[in-house]
Design an enzyme around this catalytic site. Structure first.
Site, PDB file in Angstrom:
ATOM      1  N   ASP A 269       0.843  -1.195   0.000  1.00 37.51           N
ATOM      2  CA  ASP A 269       0.000   0.000   0.000  1.00 37.51           C
ATOM      3  C   ASP A 269       0.880   1.247   0.000  1.00 37.51           C
ATOM      4  OD1 ASP A 269      -3.212   0.537   1.012  1.00 37.51           O
ATOM      5  OD2 ASP A 269      -1.775   2.202   1.141  1.00 37.51           O
ATOM      6  N   ILE A 270       0.457   2.247  -0.764  1.00 34.10           N
ATOM      7  CA  ILE A 270       1.267   3.464  -0.898  1.00 34.10           C
ATOM      8  C   ILE A 270       1.218   4.326   0.366  1.00 34.10           C
ATOM      9  CG2 ILE A 270      -0.445   5.070  -1.881  1.00 34.10           C
ATOM     10  CD1 ILE A 270       1.670   5.646  -4.102  1.00 34.10           C
TER      11      ILE A 270
ATOM     12  N   ASN B  13     -12.773  -3.016   2.588  1.00 32.78           N
ATOM     13  CA  ASN B  13     -13.707  -1.900   2.690  1.00 32.78           C
ATOM     14  C   ASN B  13     -14.690  -1.978   1.532  1.00 32.78           C
ATOM     15  OD1 ASN B  13     -12.334  -0.829   4.949  1.00 32.78           O
ATOM     16  ND2 ASN B  13     -10.832   0.145   3.611  1.00 32.78           N
TER      17      ASN B  13
ATOM     18  N   GLN C  98     -14.381   2.664   1.142  1.00 34.67           N
ATOM     19  CA  GLN C  98     -13.718   2.160  -0.057  1.00 34.67           C
ATOM     20  C   GLN C  98     -13.429   3.331  -0.985  1.00 34.67           C
ATOM     21  OE1 GLN C  98     -15.893  -0.803  -2.315  1.00 34.67           O
ATOM     22  NE2 GLN C  98     -14.202  -1.093  -3.767  1.00 34.67           N
TER      23      GLN C  98
ATOM     24  N   HIS D 213     -10.282  -5.183  -3.272  1.00 31.39           N
ATOM     25  CA  HIS D 213      -8.938  -5.436  -2.749  1.00 31.39           C
ATOM     26  C   HIS D 213      -9.025  -5.782  -1.282  1.00 31.39           C
ATOM     27  CE1 HIS D 213      -9.897  -1.147  -2.506  1.00 31.39           C
ATOM     28  NE2 HIS D 213      -9.174  -1.090  -1.402  1.00 31.39           N
TER      29      HIS D 213
ATOM     30  N   HIS E 214      -6.909  -5.708   2.217  1.00 33.99           N
ATOM     31  CA  HIS E 214      -5.741  -5.178   2.915  1.00 33.99           C
ATOM     32  C   HIS E 214      -5.224  -6.262   3.868  1.00 33.99           C
ATOM     33  CE1 HIS E 214      -6.711  -0.737   2.253  1.00 33.99           C
ATOM     34  NE2 HIS E 214      -7.894  -1.281   2.010  1.00 33.99           N
TER      35      HIS E 214
HETATM   36  P1  DGP Z   1      -9.638   1.478   0.282  1.00 35.24           P
HETATM   37  O1  DGP Z   1      -9.891   2.646   1.198  1.00 35.24           O
HETATM   38  O2  DGP Z   1     -10.002   0.179   0.956  1.00 35.24           O
HETATM   39  O3  DGP Z   1     -10.274   1.665  -1.068  1.00 35.24           O
HETATM   40  O4  DGP Z   1      -8.066   1.409   0.096  1.00 35.24           O
HETATM   41  C1  DGP Z   1      -7.385   1.861  -1.020  1.00 35.24           C
HETATM   42  C2  DGP Z   1      -5.916   1.778  -0.695  1.00 35.24           C
HETATM   43  O5  DGP Z   1      -5.196   1.922  -1.891  1.00 35.24           O
HETATM   44  C3  DGP Z   1      -5.412   2.863   0.250  1.00 35.24           C
HETATM   45  O6  DGP Z   1      -4.959   2.247   1.454  1.00 35.24           O
HETATM   46  C4  DGP Z   1      -4.260   3.513  -0.478  1.00 35.24           C
HETATM   47  C5  DGP Z   1      -3.967   2.568  -1.607  1.00 35.24           C
HETATM   48  N1  DGP Z   1      -3.544   3.214  -2.833  1.00 35.24           N
HETATM   49  C6  DGP Z   1      -4.174   4.223  -3.489  1.00 35.24           C
HETATM   50  N2  DGP Z   1      -3.502   4.560  -4.597  1.00 35.24           N
HETATM   51  C7  DGP Z   1      -2.422   3.715  -4.652  1.00 35.24           C
HETATM   52  C8  DGP Z   1      -1.358   3.571  -5.572  1.00 35.24           C
HETATM   53  O7  DGP Z   1      -1.238   4.267  -6.582  1.00 35.24           O
HETATM   54  N3  DGP Z   1      -0.437   2.615  -5.296  1.00 35.24           N
HETATM   55  C9  DGP Z   1      -0.518   1.801  -4.202  1.00 35.24           C
HETATM   56  N4  DGP Z   1       0.416   0.902  -4.007  1.00 35.24           N
HETATM   57  N5  DGP Z   1      -1.527   1.913  -3.302  1.00 35.24           N
HETATM   58  C10 DGP Z   1      -2.452   2.871  -3.530  1.00 35.24           C
END
Ligand code: DGP
Length: 115
Positions: free
Chosen positions: A31-32, A88, A95, A101, A103
């Site tokens: 996660d970023i 989520n 979400q 996805h 986590h």
């Molecule tokens: P959610 O809130 O469950 O939809 O989580 C989305 C997650 O995605 C959040 O924790 C941050 C992650 N995320 C968003 N953009 C990127 C990206 O460009 N790269 C990566 N690795 N993660 C990302």
């Protein structure tokens, strides 16, 4: 105009991600914005927008996805200390990316209940 989400683009290797696991069924990447020392996202290559849509999916496909989540958590070395799997769903579930996805969060003691 493409309706691809950021995760579609990661899957197509159009944008980079720190991939920790990939096979023909799933892609897992860090996660970023990590919320724990280990924070990995697992996405199915079969595209579902959200958890609720699994109600209409093939049970075997759903099973494979969850098995892979467990496999990835094991490969991250989290089995001994434990971890949390979070999905989520929709607005109130926070979400933000409309591509299903899971986590995987671990590496510290997590609190409960979630906010
Ligand atoms: P959610 O809130 O469950 O939809 O989580 C989305 C997650 O995605 C959040 O924790 C941050 C992650 N995320 C968003 N953009 C990127 C990206 O460009 N790269 C990566 N690795 N993660 C990302």
């Amino acid at each position: 105009m493409s309706n691809d989400t950021i995760f579609d683009k990661i899957l197509k290797k159009q944008i980079p991600a720190a991939v920790v696991y990939e096979d023909d069924q799933v892609l897992a990447f860090r996660d970023i914005t990590p919320q724990a020392p280990t924070h990995v996202l697992v996405i199915p290559k079969l595209r579902w927008e959200r958890f609720a849509h699994l109600a209409d999916a093939q049970a075997a496909d759903v099973g494979v996805f969850f098995q892979r989540v467990a496999t990835v958590a094991t490969s991250l070395g989290l089995d001994g200390s434990g971890y949390r799997v979070v999905i989520n769903n929709g607005r109130d579930g926070q979400q933000t990316v409309e591509y299903l996805h899971a986590h995987i969060l671990g590496g510290r003691a997590l609190t409960w209940p979630p906010g």
